[in-house]
Design an enzyme around this catalytic site. Structure first.
Site, mmCIF file in Angstrom:
data_model
loop_
_atom_site.group_PDB
_atom_site.id
_atom_site.type_symbol
_atom_site.label_atom_id
_atom_site.label_comp_id
_atom_site.label_asym_id
_atom_site.label_seq_id
_atom_site.Cartn_x
_atom_site.Cartn_y
_atom_site.Cartn_z
ATOM 1 N N THR A 167 3.536 3.535 0.304
ATOM 2 C CA THR A 167 2.395 4.348 1.110
ATOM 3 C C THR A 167 2.150 5.716 0.578
ATOM 4 O O THR A 167 3.535 6.109 0.102
ATOM 5 C CB THR A 167 3.516 4.448 3.117
ATOM 6 O OG1 THR A 167 3.663 2.932 2.893
ATOM 7 C CG2 THR A 167 2.702 4.663 3.734
ATOM 8 N N GLY A 168 1.176 6.649 1.149
ATOM 9 C CA GLY A 168 1.132 7.915 1.067
ATOM 10 C C GLY A 168 -0.673 7.861 0.332
ATOM 11 O O GLY A 168 -0.791 6.724 -0.488
ATOM 12 N N SER A 169 -0.627 8.462 -0.080
ATOM 13 C CA SER A 169 -1.991 8.701 -0.446
ATOM 14 C C SER A 169 -2.194 8.238 -2.127
ATOM 15 O O SER A 169 -2.777 8.476 -3.042
ATOM 16 C CB SER A 169 -2.252 10.589 -0.820
ATOM 17 O OG SER A 169 -1.452 11.415 -1.167
ATOM 18 N N LYS A 223 11.765 11.371 1.089
ATOM 19 C CA LYS A 223 10.481 11.076 1.357
ATOM 20 C C LYS A 223 10.297 10.618 2.773
ATOM 21 O O LYS A 223 11.660 10.874 3.647
ATOM 22 C CB LYS A 223 10.259 9.377 0.941
ATOM 23 C CG LYS A 223 10.166 8.993 -0.789
ATOM 24 C CD LYS A 223 10.384 7.968 -1.127
ATOM 25 C CE LYS A 223 9.834 6.840 -0.541
ATOM 26 N NZ LYS A 223 8.036 7.089 -0.853
ATOM 27 N N GLY A 283 4.998 10.574 5.024
ATOM 28 C CA GLY A 283 3.711 9.851 5.516
ATOM 29 C C GLY A 283 4.488 8.750 6.713
ATOM 30 O O GLY A 283 4.195 7.938 7.095
ATOM 31 N N GLU A 289 9.937 1.851 3.614
ATOM 32 C CA GLU A 289 10.380 1.988 2.251
ATOM 33 C C GLU A 289 11.400 1.778 1.407
ATOM 34 O O GLU A 289 11.780 1.639 0.249
ATOM 35 C CB GLU A 289 9.498 3.635 1.838
ATOM 36 C CG GLU A 289 8.042 3.987 1.722
ATOM 37 C CD GLU A 289 8.019 5.407 2.381
ATOM 38 O OE1 GLU A 289 6.209 5.768 2.131
ATOM 39 O OE2 GLU A 289 8.348 6.275 1.912
ATOM 40 N N LYS A 305 5.793 17.281 -7.521
ATOM 41 C CA LYS A 305 6.962 17.115 -6.675
ATOM 42 C C LYS A 305 7.904 17.317 -7.850
ATOM 43 O O LYS A 305 9.491 17.170 -6.707
ATOM 44 C CB LYS A 305 6.558 15.445 -6.500
ATOM 45 C CG LYS A 305 5.095 15.594 -5.990
ATOM 46 C CD LYS A 305 5.832 15.533 -4.435
ATOM 47 C CE LYS A 305 3.337 15.176 -3.977
ATOM 48 N NZ LYS A 305 4.131 13.815 -3.634
#
Ligand code: 5RP
Length: 231
Positions: free
Chosen positions: A28-30, A96, A99, A105, A123
């Site tokens: 999940t995420g951009s 994490k 989001g 996850e 990151k």
């Protein structure tokens, strides 16, 4: 090269890990969005995979791309999950949950034989903790849980503000699982393993965003190319 381009490069490099017949977890995420879109193209070209998404958002995106979907109830063991991260260190410990999808996850990562993290190289940090650590909390008795979280954080040698995550309209954000997220602004996390253990034993904490020992590979896009960390 801008940040979006770097995310896309990391995600596309991770497509090399996908083989025909695999059971996959979709992050999940951009950054994960680029991976899911790339996977959608491979499926359109005949790749045979079956996937478990880690959020409603990733489920919707994968469905729109005709990627075959399953659940962990039908398919409890996966070959590979590809997901983003908010921070990672050289040992591939992760933060994490930026989001708000950390619970699914982590369940999907734990069900996967391999976890590949995709990110731009900003990151990669030492130590973890500049990014506020998300902790997913049961709404019942949340204030009491936060008290115990402060103690858990102190006992692990860290300190910092713990703040309920809100939506833009000021209401509490509710996760896909129906819980709150508290963000712990710790600055740096001296002992991620100890902090993870301390948070795990608090009854009102559903999960936290420290992923310890779950990832085996990180694909980091840099301005000069792809950097890989494998452990
Ligand atoms: C969602 C996550 C994401 O993987 C993390 O927030 C990274 O997102 P992005 O790729 O948009 O930077 O943990 O819960």
């Amino acid at each position: 090269m801008n940040a979006e381009h770097l995310k896309q490069q990391a995600a596309e490099a991770a497509l090399d890990y996908v083989k025909d017949g695999m059971k996959l977890g979709l992050g999940t995420g951009s950054t994960a969005v680029y991976f899911i879109k790339g996977l959608g193209e491979m499926v359109a070209n005949g790749l045979n995979v079956i996937c478990v998404p880690t959020s409603i958002a990733s489920h919707e995106l994968a469905k729109s791309l005709n990627i075959p979907l399953t659940t962990l109830d039908e398919t409890p063991k996966l070959d590979l999950v590809v997901d983003g991260a908010d921070e990672l260190d050289a040992e591939l410990n992760l933060i994490k949950g930026g989001g708000a999808a950390l619970l699914r996850e982590k369940i999907v990562a734990a069900a996967s034989a391999k976890m590949v993290v995709i990110a731009d190289d900003s990151k990669l940090v030492a130590p973890l903790g500049a990014y506020p650590l998300p902790v997913e909390v049961i709404p019942f008795g949340a204030a009491a849980t936060v008290e115990l979280m402060h103690k858990a954080i102190k006992d692990a040698g860290s300190t910092g503000a713990v703040t309920l995550r809100n939506n833009a309209d000021g209401t509490p954000l509710i996760t896909d699982g129906g819980h709150y997220i508290y963000d712990c602004a710790l600055g740096s996390i001296a002992n991620p393993k100890q902090l993870a253990l301390n948070l795990n034993v608090i009854p009102g904490v559903v999960e936290h965003g420290l992923f310890i020992g779950l990832a085996q590979v990180a694909i980091l896009a840099t301005k000069t190319g792809i950097q890989k960390i494998e452990i």
